[in-house]
Design an enzyme around this catalytic site. Structure first.
Site, PDB file in Angstrom:
ATOM      1  N   CYS A   1       0.805  -1.091   0.166  1.00 27.82           N
ATOM      2  CA  CYS A   1       0.043   0.135   0.045  1.00 27.82           C
ATOM      3  C   CYS A   1       1.084   1.322   0.008  1.00 27.82           C
ATOM      4  O   CYS A   1       1.891   1.347   0.834  1.00 27.82           O
ATOM      5  CB  CYS A   1      -0.745   0.129   1.186  1.00 27.82           C
ATOM      6  SG  CYS A   1      -1.747  -1.419   1.396  1.00 27.82           S
TER       7      CYS A   1
ATOM      8  N   ARG B   1       4.564   0.524  -6.337  1.00 34.99           N
ATOM      9  CA  ARG B   1       4.557  -0.383  -5.074  1.00 34.99           C
ATOM     10  C   ARG B   1       3.480  -1.400  -5.355  1.00 34.99           C
ATOM     11  O   ARG B   1       3.620  -2.368  -4.568  1.00 34.99           O
ATOM     12  CB  ARG B   1       4.109   0.608  -4.014  1.00 34.99           C
ATOM     13  CG  ARG B   1       5.047   1.343  -3.653  1.00 34.99           C
ATOM     14  CD  ARG B   1       4.715   2.530  -2.483  1.00 34.99           C
ATOM     15  NE  ARG B   1       4.563   1.876  -1.208  1.00 34.99           N
ATOM     16  CZ  ARG B   1       5.433   1.653  -0.332  1.00 34.99           C
ATOM     17  NH1 ARG B   1       6.671   2.176  -0.638  1.00 34.99           N
ATOM     18  NH2 ARG B   1       5.097   1.150   0.803  1.00 34.99           N
TER      19      ARG B   1
ATOM     20  N   TRP C   1      -3.135  -2.613  -1.571  1.00 35.60           N
ATOM     21  CA  TRP C   1      -2.546  -3.971  -2.207  1.00 35.60           C
ATOM     22  C   TRP C   1      -3.203  -4.886  -1.243  1.00 35.60           C
ATOM     23  O   TRP C   1      -2.751  -4.896  -0.107  1.00 35.60           O
ATOM     24  CB  TRP C   1      -1.160  -4.041  -2.105  1.00 35.60           C
ATOM     25  CG  TRP C   1      -0.521  -5.107  -2.958  1.00 35.60           C
ATOM     26  CD1 TRP C   1      -0.293  -5.423  -4.060  1.00 35.60           C
ATOM     27  CD2 TRP C   1      -0.121  -6.308  -2.200  1.00 35.60           C
ATOM     28  NE1 TRP C   1       0.122  -6.816  -4.407  1.00 35.60           N
ATOM     29  CE2 TRP C   1       0.252  -7.169  -3.198  1.00 35.60           C
ATOM     30  CE3 TRP C   1      -0.076  -6.763  -0.865  1.00 35.60           C
ATOM     31  CZ2 TRP C   1       0.869  -8.396  -2.950  1.00 35.60           C
ATOM     32  CZ3 TRP C   1       0.626  -8.157  -0.549  1.00 35.60           C
ATOM     33  CH2 TRP C   1       1.108  -8.690  -1.593  1.00 35.60           C
TER      34      TRP C   1
ATOM     35  N   ASN D   1      -1.044   1.100   5.783  1.00 42.17           N
ATOM     36  CA  ASN D   1       0.037   0.233   5.105  1.00 42.17           C
ATOM     37  C   ASN D   1       0.637  -0.547   6.386  1.00 42.17           C
ATOM     38  O   ASN D   1       1.126  -0.233   7.427  1.00 42.17           O
ATOM     39  CB  ASN D   1       1.268   0.894   4.268  1.00 42.17           C
ATOM     40  CG  ASN D   1       2.059  -0.036   3.932  1.00 42.17           C
ATOM     41  OD1 ASN D   1       1.906  -1.268   3.587  1.00 42.17           O
ATOM     42  ND2 ASN D   1       3.377   0.463   3.781  1.00 42.17           N
ATOM     43  N   GLY D   2       0.334  -1.969   6.292  1.00 35.53           N
ATOM     44  CA  GLY D   2       0.917  -2.894   7.255  1.00 35.53           C
ATOM     45  C   GLY D   2      -0.289  -4.095   7.557  1.00 35.53           C
ATOM     46  O   GLY D   2      -1.168  -4.111   6.585  1.00 35.53           O
TER      47      GLY D   2
ATOM     48  N   GLU E   1      17.772 -15.725 -11.166  1.00 33.90           N
ATOM     49  CA  GLU E   1      17.367 -14.219 -11.269  1.00 33.90           C
ATOM     50  C   GLU E   1      16.714 -14.163 -12.658  1.00 33.90           C
ATOM     51  O   GLU E   1      15.673 -13.480 -12.717  1.00 33.90           O
ATOM     52  CB  GLU E   1      18.645 -13.306 -11.150  1.00 33.90           C
ATOM     53  CG  GLU E   1      18.265 -11.834 -11.395  1.00 33.90           C
ATOM     54  CD  GLU E   1      17.126 -11.318 -10.720  1.00 33.90           C
ATOM     55  OE1 GLU E   1      16.627 -11.723  -9.657  1.00 33.90           O
ATOM     56  OE2 GLU E   1      16.809 -10.117 -10.996  1.00 33.90           O
TER      57      GLU E   1
ATOM     58  N   LYS F   1      12.966 -12.859 -13.254  1.00 40.52           N
ATOM     59  CA  LYS F   1      12.743 -11.558 -13.891  1.00 40.52           C
ATOM     60  C   LYS F   1      11.244 -12.014 -15.039  1.00 40.52           C
ATOM     61  O   LYS F   1      10.392 -11.376 -15.421  1.00 40.52           O
ATOM     62  CB  LYS F   1      13.550 -11.120 -14.853  1.00 40.52           C
ATOM     63  CG  LYS F   1      14.919 -10.432 -14.184  1.00 40.52           C
ATOM     64  CD  LYS F   1      14.360  -9.046 -13.627  1.00 40.52           C
ATOM     65  CE  LYS F   1      13.680  -8.921 -12.372  1.00 40.52           C
ATOM     66  NZ  LYS F   1      14.397  -9.175 -11.148  1.00 40.52           N
TER      67      LYS F   1
ATOM     68  N   GLU G   1       7.893 -12.549 -13.377  1.00 42.38           N
ATOM     69  CA  GLU G   1       7.608 -11.480 -12.522  1.00 42.38           C
ATOM     70  C   GLU G   1       6.852 -10.524 -13.928  1.00 42.38           C
ATOM     71  O   GLU G   1       5.703 -10.096 -13.541  1.00 42.38           O
ATOM     72  CB  GLU G   1       8.652 -10.434 -12.107  1.00 42.38           C
ATOM     73  CG  GLU G   1       9.117 -10.942 -10.759  1.00 42.38           C
ATOM     74  CD  GLU G   1       9.888  -9.990 -10.183  1.00 42.38           C
ATOM     75  OE1 GLU G   1      10.904  -9.594 -10.826  1.00 42.38           O
ATOM     76  OE2 GLU G   1       9.514  -9.376  -9.045  1.00 42.38           O
TER      77      GLU G   1
ATOM     78  N   HIS H   1      17.684 -34.438 -12.744  1.00 44.20           N
ATOM     79  CA  HIS H   1      17.063 -35.041 -11.448  1.00 44.20           C
ATOM     80  C   HIS H   1      15.527 -34.615 -11.401  1.00 44.20           C
ATOM     81  O   HIS H   1      14.971 -34.657 -10.585  1.00 44.20           O
ATOM     82  CB  HIS H   1      17.750 -34.349 -10.114  1.00 44.20           C
ATOM     83  CG  HIS H   1      19.192 -34.800 -10.139  1.00 44.20           C
ATOM     84  ND1 HIS H   1      19.643 -36.046  -9.884  1.00 44.20           N
ATOM     85  CD2 HIS H   1      20.483 -34.210 -10.270  1.00 44.20           C
ATOM     86  CE1 HIS H   1      20.705 -36.413  -9.826  1.00 44.20           C
ATOM     87  NE2 HIS H   1      21.269 -35.181 -10.384  1.00 44.20           N
TER      88      HIS H   1
ATOM     89  N   LYS I   1       6.281  -3.533  -4.957  1.00 46.79           N
ATOM     90  CA  LYS I   1       7.795  -3.159  -5.174  1.00 46.79           C
ATOM     91  C   LYS I   1       8.475  -3.366  -3.759  1.00 46.79           C
ATOM     92  O   LYS I   1       9.622  -3.956  -3.638  1.00 46.79           O
ATOM     93  CB  LYS I   1       7.803  -1.815  -5.482  1.00 46.79           C
ATOM     94  CG  LYS I   1       9.272  -1.437  -5.410  1.00 46.79           C
ATOM     95  CD  LYS I   1       9.902  -2.032  -6.779  1.00 46.79           C
ATOM     96  CE  LYS I   1      11.435  -1.556  -6.726  1.00 46.79           C
ATOM     97  NZ  LYS I   1      12.282  -2.415  -7.406  1.00 46.79           N
TER      98      LYS I   1
HETATM   99  O1  M6R Z   1      13.762  -4.325  -1.357  1.00 46.96           O
HETATM  100  P1  M6R Z   1      14.185  -5.809  -1.303  1.00 46.96           P
HETATM  101  O2  M6R Z   1      15.391  -5.824  -2.133  1.00 46.96           O
HETATM  102  O3  M6R Z   1      14.420  -6.158   0.057  1.00 46.96           O
HETATM  103  O4  M6R Z   1      13.206  -6.598  -1.961  1.00 46.96           O
HETATM  104  C1  M6R Z   1      13.327  -8.101  -1.879  1.00 46.96           C
HETATM  105  C2  M6R Z   1      12.402  -8.433  -2.983  1.00 46.96           C
HETATM  106  O5  M6R Z   1      10.769  -8.334  -2.531  1.00 46.96           O
HETATM  107  C3  M6R Z   1      12.585  -8.128  -4.538  1.00 46.96           C
HETATM  108  O6  M6R Z   1      13.931  -8.319  -4.815  1.00 46.96           O
HETATM  109  C4  M6R Z   1      11.600  -8.909  -5.442  1.00 46.96           C
HETATM  110  O7  M6R Z   1      11.715 -10.139  -5.411  1.00 46.96           O
HETATM  111  C5  M6R Z   1      11.627  -8.150  -6.706  1.00 46.96           C
HETATM  112  N1  M6R Z   1      10.361  -7.849  -7.329  1.00 46.96           N
HETATM  113  C6  M6R Z   1      12.328  -8.719  -7.700  1.00 46.96           C
HETATM  114  O8  M6R Z   1      12.191  -8.260  -9.064  1.00 46.96           O
END
Ligand code: M6R
Length: 613
Positions: free
Chosen positions: A2, A27, A74, A100-101, A484, A488, A491, A507, A608
């Site tokens: 949020c 966010r 969110w 937020n929280g 990674e 990407k 996501e 495996h 985010k």
């Molecule tokens: O702000 P942070 O680096 O602690 O965030 C960690 C993850 O939430 C963040 O890397 C998330 O996986 C991203 N969406 C990756 O693209």
């Protein structure tokens, strides 16, 4: 997660609130709302979907007022719906709250309030807050004391913006566990969940601390602790340039941030190599050689992309320093803290510095006597404030939800930490260090080379984006790169993707391979047998008719006859190769998502900064 904004000043609040919320869109959110104080009392508008919907609602039914709060939600408790969106009101409609929280004991509080006659409108945890404040207020307390009394009863995390119809010139803010900043302007003040929301409006900020409460008007900010004691207000200058939160002509923030990587890495290199006695590891609270030598262990903690950076960090630290290194997911470590203690350097890696699970890990390690260090992109974040030593990645605001420049900056930062630890512990000769220095300085140009291949990579993505699933394979330093790259892809393109250590393919995941499945193989040349093993894995994919996309060291043509597509990247030493390989994978994911017509900067369901558990 949020987003919150708040305003008290001389200007009409609605446009400023909407502008702030737009700058927090990155966010992630599913609904939005605002509440304003007008002469006639408190009014509120909210709706599901994008901010454009709220904009339209406000255009048809405007709100006047110079004090207000706004929110992008969110969903956690209760589906995305107008009734669940914020602000939430007390029964009499005199108090409005954005949050937020998560209020973890909301069910117990709600049951108690309902027993006392409160009628709830939503399924959210948040709605208990205005009802609780109202209950404390009507019990005869002044409003500030009522807010304090309500907050003391809330377990969990919150950043809050609060309006009271009886005080038309002020609003309140509070924080525990979720970030909130106060922006100081001329005859106006703001609150926001993150700096980009108010970057264009203010030159100074106050970072609200844990368990602090603020009373904010156009001309005055007062801070209190939860016991009601006044706390001094200590503004800090905002150091970010306003344009750093703009797209600068790129079609998306993510593409802009991918292209910023050479500059980000170059400036990191300069600030860590070109210093007396360099390289330097931490910008603040750096360890002296004796402290490095006294260490028995390094434990890295992080989540998501930052976790993959930490996996890379472990390989490098172990290779260069001989230290024993563990890597922990914040969400796991908090419930199963391994062996850490005073001789452990507990190194948290986080772009935002606000990730709830990473912070929980840090607090757990602190309680066990560890020295806490951080690699972080956001000065003033909770992680930075709770760490003994900090290395700032200085990548500038990362607005794209999918992390890109923060990742490569984290890898580079981990290189500085490993080099400094190795030198202090006598594991690295001056000549070897000089060689590292020389090769590191090539990295920004190597990234440019990959970025210049954007069109070719887009053409490859266009061929493969419709596959049902994709695999990413790498070994050793490029195993985290494979993880990674897959992250990407899923996501932003929403194509199922898995990253694997290439040796693990046989495996299980090999069962997925057929003529429709793209398999991205990271085939960096190494000085030992790892390269040959990787080539064997590529042959295994070929034998199952997988569609091979090979990322190879420039000049290597061994896979030209096997791979459907080859992406050459500059040949760097193996430890540096993830920096260039991952840029190719970022572009691949980017163009696959674009081919699918996805909203790249605001991928579905993602936030985010994950400030709840
Ligand atoms: O702000 P942070 O680096 O602690 O965030 C960690 C993850 O939430 C963040 O890397 C998330 O996986 C991203 N969406 C990756 O693209």
């Amino acid at each position: 997660m949020c987003g919150i904004v708040g305003y008290a000043g001389r200007r009409p609040a609605t446009a400023l609130l909407l502008d702030g919320l737009r700058r927090l869109e990155y966010r992630g959110y599913d609904s939005a709302g605002v509440a304003l104080l007008e002469a006639g009392g408190l009014t509120c508008r909210k709706t599901v979907g994008r901010l454009d919907n709220l904009d339209k609602l406000l255009a048809g039914d405007p709100l006047a007022g110079r004090v207000g709060i706004g929110h992008t939600r969110w969903a956690t408790h209760g589906e995305p719906s107008t009734v669940n969106s914020h602000p939430h009101l007390d029964g009499a409609g005199r108090i409005a709250v954005v949050h937020n929280g998560i209020i973890e004991n909301y069910q117990e509080l709600r049951a108690e309030l309902e027993a006392r006659g409160c009628v709830f409108q939503s399924q959210t945890d948040t709605e208990v807050v205005p009802h609780l404040i109202a209950a404390e207020w009507t019990a005869g307390r002044d409003f500030l004391a009522a807010v304090r009394a309500a907050l003391v009863r809330c377990r969990g995390a919150y950043a809050l913006g609060i309006l009271n119809a009886a005080e038309p010139d002020v609003f309140y803010a509070a924080r525990k566990g979720s970030p909130l900043i106060i922006g100081l302007g001329a005859e106006e003040n703001f609150i926001a969940s993150d700096v980009p929301a108010i970057l264009k409006q203010v030159a100074e900020v106050v970072y609200l601390e844990e368990d602090q409460l603020a009373r904010i008007s156009a001309d005055c900010i007062e801070l209190f602790d939860l016991a009601g004691q006044a706390v001094p207000v200590q503004p800090q200058p905002l150091t970010l340039a306003a344009e750093s939160a703009d797209r600068a002509g790129f079609e998306t923030f993510m593409l802009k941030e991918i292209h910023e990587q050479p500059r980000v890495l170059r400036s990191l290199l300069e600030s860590h190599l070109d210093v007396p006695g360099g390289p330097r590891a931490f910008d603040r609270g750096d360890l002296d050689p004796a402290a490095w030598r006294a260490l028995k262990q390094v434990t890295l903690v992080s989540c998501g992309t930052a976790y993959y950076a930490a996996l890379y960090g472990r390989l490098l630290l172990e290779r260069l320093t001989g230290l024993s290194v563990a890597v922990e997911l914040g969400s796991e470590f908090r419930y199963a803290p391994g062996k850490v203690g005073p001789e452990t350097l507990f190194l948290a890696v986080s772009q935002s510095g606000e990730t709830a699970d990473t912070l929980a890990g840090v607090r757990c390690a602190r309680a066990r006597g560890c020295r806490i260090a951080a690699i972080c992109n956001v000065d003033g974040s909770t992680l930075v404030r709770e760490s003994d030593a900090v290395l700032f990645t200085h990548a500038g605001p990362e607005i794209g939800v999918a992390s890109t420049k923060a990742y490569t900056a984290q890898l580079m930062s981990l290189i500085f930490v490993a080099l400094c630890a190795a030198r202090a512990r006598g594991e690295l000769t001056a000549d070897a260090l000089a060689e590292w220095d020389r090769e590191l300085r090539h990295v920004p140009d190597a990234l440019h080379y990959v970025l210049n291949r954007g069109e070719a990579i887009a053409a490859i993505a266009a061929k493969h984006y419709e596959g049902p699933s994709s695999l990413y394979l790498g070994r050793r330093f490029n195993y985290p790169t494979a993880l990674e790259g897959a992250l990407k892809n899923k996501e932003i393109s929403y194509q199922h993707a898995e990253g694997y250590a290439a040796g693990e393919m046989k495996h299980g995941p090999i069962a997925l391979i057929n003529e429709y499945v793209p398999v991205v193989c990271l085939c960096t040349r190494t000085e030992d047998e790892v390269y040959e093993k990787m080539i064997s894995n590529v042959r295994e994919v070929e034998a199952r008719h997988g569609r091979i996309i090979a990322v190879v060291s420039e000049g290597d043509h061994q896979l030209d006859d096997v791979a459907e597509d080859v992406i050459p990247v500059p040949a760097l030493r193996e430890e540096l190769s993830p920096l260039v390989n991952v840029v190719a994978l970022q572009l691949l994911a980017y163009y696959a998502a674009r081919a699918r017509g996805n909203d790249i900067d605001k991928p579905r369901n993602l936030a985010k900064s994950v400030t709840v558990e």
